[in-house]
Design an enzyme around this catalytic site. Sequence first.
Site, short mmCIF file in Angstrom:
data_model
loop_
_atom_site.label_atom_id
_atom_site.label_comp_id
_atom_site.label_asym_id
_atom_site.label_seq_id
_atom_site.Cartn_x
_atom_site.Cartn_y
_atom_site.Cartn_z
N LYS A 109 -2.44 -14.32 6.51
CA LYS A 109 -1.44 -13.24 6.62
C LYS A 109 -0.04 -13.74 6.26
CE LYS A 109 -2.23 -12.43 11.01
NZ LYS A 109 -3.33 -13.37 11.23
N ASN A 133 4.86 -10.25 12.76
CA ASN A 133 4.26 -11.37 13.49
C ASN A 133 4.72 -12.70 12.92
OD1 ASN A 133 2.31 -12.19 15.55
ND2 ASN A 133 1.07 -12.95 13.86
N HIS A 159 -9.98 -14.45 18.70
CA HIS A 159 -9.48 -13.55 19.75
C HIS A 159 -10.60 -12.70 20.37
CE1 HIS A 159 -5.57 -14.75 18.44
NE2 HIS A 159 -5.68 -14.14 17.27
#
Length: 457
Positions: free
Chosen positions: A124, A147, A194
């Site tokens: 990302k 982020n 996650h």
Amino acid sequence: MIASAPLEASLVPAGERLVVGLGISGRAVARYLRACGEPFVVVDTRSQPPGLADFRREFPQVELHLGSLSELELTRFVEIVASPGIDLEAAGLGAVRERVIGEMALFARVCRAPVVAITGSNAKSTVTTLVGEMAREAGVDVAVGGNLGDAALDLLLDYPEAALFVLELSSFQLELTPRLGAACAAFLNLSADHLDRHGDMQGYRLAKSRVFEGAAKAVVNAEDRATWPEDPALPCTAFTTEAPGADEWGIATRDGDAWFCHGSQALMPLAALRLSGRHNQANALAALAIGESVGLPLRAMQAVLSRFGGLPHRGEVVAERQGVRWINDSKGTNVGATLAAIAGLGETLDGRLIWLGGGVGKGADFTPLIAPLVRHAREAIVFGEDAPQLESLLQAHLPTQRVATLEEAMRRAAAVAEPGDCVLLSPACASLDQFPNYMARGDAFRAILEQGQEATC
């Protein structure tokens, strides 16, 4: 091409808000609400959160609660704005879930400039940075963050005239965002991460897929169907490291050389890309597809790809000595990221990989590492808390050496590496056993090389 729009007044419902969390996102929400003249209260479940003194100096008049939320009457707040890292159930917010939103929900309500939203398990930051640099090269007044770097709401306040926002977004941010409405939403890849938060891969994928809500266009991975939206009406452009289809971005051979292509159109030779590895070729293709979707000119995109050397700790070439490259990919904190680095670099080497891995595995299944390491690695050198698990798994398949520390791993790597080889620090684990974060681990890797300590026995 891309038109900007002014930041409008707050469109949130009238009433007092509760901001949960004193991290980067929480402080950005507080600044935004203050700028809008909205009343709010701040709470953090920790008794001494980092940045507490700075927050009190910046917001001396704001009501602040530390510790359990049980002492607050949560129904008094018209909305509760939770930071991305907050587990809603553990924090006691499950009963008022319908009132809970995230920073990005506030951002989406008021942002009137086009937004590029980029998510995925890995890459990302690299793709977000590439697209931002491409926009700047094209002369676009662009704001880059989310982020990565500055929080989205801070960008709104600091760059009110921005003509384009390019945002990296995590699954934690997206699960609290009902509808982002991006001009282009990109889902780069999906691998296990996650799962303690999302429950399983499907829950994780659904959180990531919220990036497509209200989007005008989508960019997806042709080699990973999990990145495709459920809505068949959403216009999609795909990228692949194989030969592209009619409207895909990919790699094809022209006169014996490999080229980046859009359909049948050859754009630039792979040799012009400064970034190393097949995975970074995929990142470049994703950035090209995203840039084209928002009208960036090819010339500007080519210029950036030819000069961009990568972000720190993400496939960063730190040194090349005696024909051996040393690459810092300390951001490879999960198996998916490390698989991409091993496969991407291994296919481009004249020699072999010496892989440095280990740390805190977070319960991950390391089995997928076996096949690419057997294919590309001369030796696996493992260290840290989960080194015994890695050694037990790998030693039957390829030469494996267990050591105690990163420095010892680098000394071993220097002893076995041959010209044409690459020493790759991409640990597939978090760093929290021996380092405060992945950046400190990568910095230690660089410092050891700069001091020449890897060559001493």
